[in-house]
Design a protein around this motif. Sequence first.
Motif, mmCIF file in Angstrom:
data_model
loop_
_atom_site.group_PDB
_atom_site.id
_atom_site.type_symbol
_atom_site.label_atom_id
_atom_site.label_comp_id
_atom_site.label_asym_id
_atom_site.label_seq_id
_atom_site.Cartn_x
_atom_site.Cartn_y
_atom_site.Cartn_z
ATOM 1 N N PRO A 113 -34.911 58.592 -83.426
ATOM 2 C CA PRO A 113 -34.163 57.267 -83.559
ATOM 3 C C PRO A 113 -32.960 56.600 -81.830
ATOM 4 C CG PRO A 113 -33.330 59.412 -84.030
ATOM 5 C CD PRO A 113 -34.311 59.319 -83.698
ATOM 6 N N ARG A 120 -23.888 53.031 -85.262
ATOM 7 C CA ARG A 120 -25.956 52.447 -86.052
ATOM 8 C C ARG A 120 -26.989 53.383 -85.062
ATOM 9 N NH1 ARG A 120 -26.862 46.507 -86.523
ATOM 10 N NH2 ARG A 120 -28.396 47.411 -88.236
ATOM 11 N N ALA A 122 -30.928 53.409 -84.671
ATOM 12 C CA ALA A 122 -32.654 53.029 -84.780
ATOM 13 C C ALA A 122 -33.589 53.431 -85.353
ATOM 14 C CB ALA A 122 -32.573 51.194 -84.267
ATOM 15 N N ILE A 133 -38.010 48.180 -87.953
ATOM 16 C CA ILE A 133 -36.833 48.907 -86.838
ATOM 17 C C ILE A 133 -35.797 49.617 -88.769
ATOM 18 C CG2 ILE A 133 -35.004 48.780 -86.159
ATOM 19 C CD1 ILE A 133 -36.531 47.598 -83.971
ATOM 20 N N PHE A 135 -32.750 50.707 -89.692
ATOM 21 C CA PHE A 135 -31.130 51.266 -89.039
ATOM 22 C C PHE A 135 -30.490 52.134 -90.160
ATOM 23 C CE2 PHE A 135 -32.586 46.344 -87.799
ATOM 24 C CZ PHE A 135 -32.495 46.900 -86.179
ATOM 25 N N ASP A 137 -26.596 53.148 -91.006
ATOM 26 C CA ASP A 137 -25.271 52.905 -90.197
ATOM 27 C C ASP A 137 -24.092 54.095 -90.980
ATOM 28 O OD1 ASP A 137 -22.166 51.781 -90.377
ATOM 29 O OD2 ASP A 137 -23.064 49.855 -90.363
ATOM 30 N N TRP A 143 -28.217 52.295 -94.985
ATOM 31 C CA TRP A 143 -29.561 51.993 -94.420
ATOM 32 C C TRP A 143 -30.093 50.326 -94.697
ATOM 33 C CZ3 TRP A 143 -32.593 54.756 -91.612
ATOM 34 C CH2 TRP A 143 -32.604 56.447 -91.303
ATOM 35 N N GLU A 145 -32.991 47.236 -93.132
ATOM 36 C CA GLU A 145 -34.523 47.182 -92.043
ATOM 37 C C GLU A 145 -34.931 45.883 -91.783
ATOM 38 O OE1 GLU A 145 -37.633 48.347 -94.790
ATOM 39 O OE2 GLU A 145 -36.916 50.024 -95.146
ATOM 40 N N THR A 172 -32.720 48.035 -76.028
ATOM 41 C CA THR A 172 -33.682 49.542 -76.317
ATOM 42 C C THR A 172 -35.329 49.808 -76.818
ATOM 43 O OG1 THR A 172 -31.714 49.961 -77.887
ATOM 44 C CG2 THR A 172 -33.639 52.013 -77.501
ATOM 45 N N LEU A 183 -36.553 46.475 -78.878
ATOM 46 C CA LEU A 183 -35.241 45.444 -79.872
ATOM 47 C C LEU A 183 -33.903 45.117 -78.700
ATOM 48 C CD1 LEU A 183 -33.623 46.018 -82.981
ATOM 49 C CD2 LEU A 183 -32.951 48.044 -81.953
ATOM 50 N N ARG A 190 -29.423 40.509 -83.465
ATOM 51 C CA ARG A 190 -30.293 41.480 -82.744
ATOM 52 C C ARG A 190 -31.959 41.031 -83.182
ATOM 53 N NH1 ARG A 190 -30.400 45.874 -79.363
ATOM 54 N NH2 ARG A 190 -28.237 46.457 -79.892
ATOM 55 N N GLY A 192 -36.510 41.961 -82.913
ATOM 56 C CA GLY A 192 -37.378 43.121 -82.089
ATOM 57 C C GLY A 192 -39.118 42.440 -81.409
#
Length: 371
Positions: A113, A120, A122, A133, A135, A137, A143, A145, A172, A183, A190, A192
Amino acid sequence: MTLGSSQPAPDSRTTEAMPAGISAVFACGAPPSLLALTVQGDLLFRRISGEWCPLERLAPCSLPGFSFAVATCELGFATVLGGRAVIGRINSDCPEPSIQSRVFEEAVICGAPALIENDRMAFPVRSGSSVKIAFYDFRSESWSEMAVAGYFADSEGYFAVPVQNRSAVPDTFWVGRRNYLVLGSDFGERSGELRDFGPEVHAVLGPLPYRDKSDILHVLIETESSFAFQSLTSNPRTKPLDGPHLAAGNQSYFSRLAYPSVLDDEPVALQIEAGVDRILLPLAFSETTGSRNEGTLLVYVEGVTSSPDIFSDDTSRVFRGSLYWHSGVRLFNLQATLQFRSRYDIIVYQIGKALFAGSATTGVLHRWDCI
């Protein structure tokens, strides 16, 4: 690993015992508590006295060495153990975290992760060649996705430890052998994407990327004919190399040479006999305010016939190396040796003005005061 801007004093070295089979040391919580995980999944807590106390037994480490890592924040930590996403929430009144885990049905967590904005975490998750991905929190304890564009080129492989740039909302990157996952953030949203390295190209998994003065990350790749640095950008730039340069922050090492820039043709020559079955392996570094390397912790490794071999999970070989601190044109002998089977046996961390480095193979931890 990034250290504080201070230099270890060689004459201050002391030693102490390290827990057997340790695979990671990390700090989380506010004020921070120092925790450790072993390969068997034992979670340990370090008291002020230096004693390590067992907290809980979790599942054994399940990711390959180049992929295993623990991400932390003030509210807790996240990692992958036994094929499950593991979340440890820290209670400010007690060092022992509350643990929960999640398994993804018909899917595999394919990398460690990363901490992103607002506490958060990932996690990259693959099902066949498709990747999403997940997530977690920490604030809402929930959770979510997100789908990812593209396909994982190695449908049974894993990504290396994630790395981030220094943007206000950092991108990331999880690097795989033939492509990588980024990401990012587009206008606050966000996104990806999986990007390919190109035909007949694969990344050397384990070495950390080189970071240039523009904060662009470059990963070490290998082709049929040579090594190179390739930028992790949508329009990649490639810098051919004369061998596998191992990087730490804004600096890379090859043989006895230290390169302060990826395009620098005037490297610093270090007074050490590296180059024939010997390499300088960077472990951690400190930075100036301009994000330039101020100093680098190196291990001078003997008996290495191919530099990428030191990042493999092959446990049949044992390497031996001496620790040095490199700053500018000077190399300081830290008067300590390590015995290890791969880079992942070496543990490095810093507490205040004290630097620690040791090997899980021998269970010996060295400590230096930093000045």
